[in-house]
Design a protein around this motif. Structure first.
Motif, mmCIF file in Angstrom:
data_model
loop_
_atom_site.group_PDB
_atom_site.id
_atom_site.type_symbol
_atom_site.label_atom_id
_atom_site.label_comp_id
_atom_site.label_asym_id
_atom_site.label_seq_id
_atom_site.Cartn_x
_atom_site.Cartn_y
_atom_site.Cartn_z
ATOM 1 N N ARG A 37 1.050 19.082 -3.362
ATOM 2 C CA ARG A 37 1.982 18.722 -2.302
ATOM 3 C C ARG A 37 1.562 17.383 -1.690
ATOM 4 N NH1 ARG A 37 2.936 23.659 1.704
ATOM 5 N NH2 ARG A 37 4.727 22.325 2.232
ATOM 6 N N HIS A 38 2.363 16.367 -1.930
ATOM 7 C CA HIS A 38 2.034 15.022 -1.469
ATOM 8 C C HIS A 38 3.195 14.368 -0.719
ATOM 9 C CE1 HIS A 38 -0.556 15.675 -5.141
ATOM 10 N NE2 HIS A 38 -1.448 15.496 -4.191
ATOM 11 N N GLY A 39 4.139 15.178 -0.241
ATOM 12 C CA GLY A 39 5.251 14.654 0.536
ATOM 13 C C GLY A 39 4.793 14.193 1.911
ATOM 14 N N LEU A 40 5.571 13.321 2.519
ATOM 15 C CA LEU A 40 5.194 12.769 3.816
ATOM 16 C C LEU A 40 5.104 13.851 4.888
ATOM 17 C CD1 LEU A 40 4.571 10.278 5.544
ATOM 18 C CD2 LEU A 40 7.044 10.012 5.903
ATOM 19 N N ALA A 41 6.060 14.756 4.912
ATOM 20 C CA ALA A 41 6.068 15.799 5.937
ATOM 21 C C ALA A 41 4.828 16.678 5.825
ATOM 22 C CB ALA A 41 7.338 16.644 5.827
ATOM 23 N N TYR A 42 4.471 17.051 4.598
ATOM 24 C CA TYR A 42 3.290 17.899 4.404
ATOM 25 C C TYR A 42 2.016 17.171 4.825
ATOM 26 C CZ TYR A 42 -0.574 20.255 2.102
ATOM 27 O OH TYR A 42 -1.785 20.855 1.852
ATOM 28 N N LEU A 43 1.871 15.914 4.418
ATOM 29 C CA LEU A 43 0.659 15.169 4.734
ATOM 30 C C LEU A 43 0.523 14.919 6.234
ATOM 31 C CD1 LEU A 43 0.750 12.610 1.792
ATOM 32 C CD2 LEU A 43 -0.879 14.489 2.072
ATOM 33 N N CYS A 44 1.638 14.615 6.899
ATOM 34 C CA CYS A 44 1.578 14.399 8.352
ATOM 35 C C CYS A 44 1.179 15.688 9.072
ATOM 36 C CB CYS A 44 2.927 13.902 8.867
ATOM 37 S SG CYS A 44 3.231 12.154 8.532
ATOM 38 N N ARG A 45 1.686 16.805 8.595
ATOM 39 C CA ARG A 45 1.328 18.080 9.213
ATOM 40 C C ARG A 45 -0.132 18.431 8.930
ATOM 41 N NH1 ARG A 45 5.111 20.740 7.233
ATOM 42 N NH2 ARG A 45 4.071 21.657 5.432
ATOM 43 N N ASP A 46 -0.568 18.219 7.690
ATOM 44 C CA ASP A 46 -1.910 18.646 7.296
ATOM 45 C C ASP A 46 -3.000 17.725 7.831
ATOM 46 O OD1 ASP A 46 -3.255 20.728 5.792
ATOM 47 O OD2 ASP A 46 -3.877 19.155 4.397
ATOM 48 N N ILE A 49 0.868 -1.179 0.000
ATOM 49 C CA ILE A 49 0.000 0.000 0.000
ATOM 50 C C ILE A 49 0.900 1.223 0.000
ATOM 51 C CG2 ILE A 49 -1.514 1.404 1.478
ATOM 52 C CD1 ILE A 49 -2.967 -1.119 2.264
ATOM 53 N N CYS A 50 0.562 2.220 -0.787
ATOM 54 C CA CYS A 50 1.365 3.435 -0.879
ATOM 55 C C CYS A 50 0.518 4.654 -0.529
ATOM 56 C CB CYS A 50 1.945 3.583 -2.278
ATOM 57 S SG CYS A 50 2.903 5.105 -2.510
ATOM 58 N N THR A 51 0.911 5.359 0.534
ATOM 59 C CA THR A 51 0.153 6.542 0.945
ATOM 60 C C THR A 51 0.334 7.707 -0.030
ATOM 61 O OG1 THR A 51 1.982 7.085 2.454
ATOM 62 C CG2 THR A 51 0.060 5.993 3.401
ATOM 63 N N LYS A 52 1.438 7.723 -0.765
ATOM 64 C CA LYS A 52 1.619 8.805 -1.738
ATOM 65 C C LYS A 52 0.657 8.640 -2.916
ATOM 66 C CE LYS A 52 5.109 11.753 -3.685
ATOM 67 N NZ LYS A 52 6.543 12.119 -3.610
ATOM 68 N N ILE A 53 0.480 7.416 -3.382
ATOM 69 C CA ILE A 53 -0.505 7.177 -4.439
ATOM 70 C C ILE A 53 -1.896 7.541 -3.940
ATOM 71 C CG2 ILE A 53 -1.685 5.346 -5.728
ATOM 72 C CD1 ILE A 53 1.034 4.007 -6.097
ATOM 73 N N ALA A 54 -2.213 7.147 -2.708
ATOM 74 C CA ALA A 54 -3.521 7.498 -2.145
ATOM 75 C C ALA A 54 -3.712 8.998 -2.125
ATOM 76 C CB ALA A 54 -3.650 6.923 -0.734
ATOM 77 N N ALA A 55 -2.688 9.728 -1.691
ATOM 78 C CA ALA A 55 -2.790 11.180 -1.618
ATOM 79 C C ALA A 55 -2.982 11.794 -2.996
ATOM 80 C CB ALA A 55 -1.544 11.755 -0.948
#
Length: 214
Positions: free
Chosen positions: A122-131, A107-113
């Motif tokens: 913006r689909h980077g891990l840092a951005y998604l965790c913050r948002d 499973i890939c969270t970037k594809i999901a995003a």
């Protein structure tokens, strides 16, 4: 380090009879971004319980066992264990190339995003965790020397942060995929990832065989 964010470092492989459950967050650190040139240095795993398990991969020339990691490879190739990653296209390619394996059930969270966070690029891990989670992840150690004999505490904390929040992030993104009726589409993308990575390793990033160009 608090008990809620414990980091366990292993030299060369996971312990025998190691079990992280049916959904395991996984990330990698390498010497660079070319799987054929740049060696795999670290594999991070988490069961989503606030604990990170880091396997340092050292070549024989550094006193390590190289890619002789039977316990880690058994986990990666177990189709009953879902491997949760962010930008799995890179990590799966690195792991498949290093260990000469095929990794199922990804499973890939970037594809999901990218499927549901279409209101931003913006689909980077840092951005998604913050948002989505209100969690700040530092990327300060991203370009450090992961091939060193001894990794620094800052490197270990950075590496751990890349897997500690993936379960919570996936919960948010999967709910959005279901809401937008794209969960099945996401799964079809995930099922194709091992083959997509094989194509990348064969050099088919460019030319892209799916492109209409002559």
């Amino acid at each position: 380090m608090s008990q809620q964010n414990a980091i366990h470092l292993y030299d060369g492989d996971l312990p025998d009879d190691f079990d992280l459950g049916p959904l395991v967050a996984i990330d990698t650190e390498t010497m660079g971004l070319n799987p054929h040139r740049d060696r795999l240095c670290l594999v991070q795993l988490s069961a989503g319980d606030g604990e990170a398990h880091l396997v340092q991969i050292k070549p024989v020339s550094m006193g390590g066992r190289g890619y002789d990691c039977p316990n880690l490879k058994a986990l990666l190739t177990d189709d009953s264990v879902t491997k949760l990653m962010h930008f799995a296209r890179f990590d799966v390619a690195v792991l498949q190339n290093a260990f000469n394996i095929t990794i199922p059930s990804v499973i890939c969270t970037k594809i999901a995003a990218r499927l549901v966070y279409t209101f931003t690029d913006r689909h980077g891990l840092a951005y998604l965790c913050r948002d989505l989670l209100g969690v700040e992840i530092s990327k300060h150690q991203q370009s450090s020397d992961w091939g060193a004999q001894t990794l620094t505490p800052d490197q270990l904390r950075y590496a751990a942060s890349d897997v500690l929040y993936l379960h919570a992030l996936w919960d948010k993104l999967e709910a959005m995929l279901i809401r937008e009726n794209r969960r099945d589409l996401a799964q079809a993308c995930y099922d194709f990832l091992p083959a997509r990575c094989r194509l990348d390793l064969m050099g088919y990033e460019e030319p892209d065989i799916f492109s209409h160009r002559a």
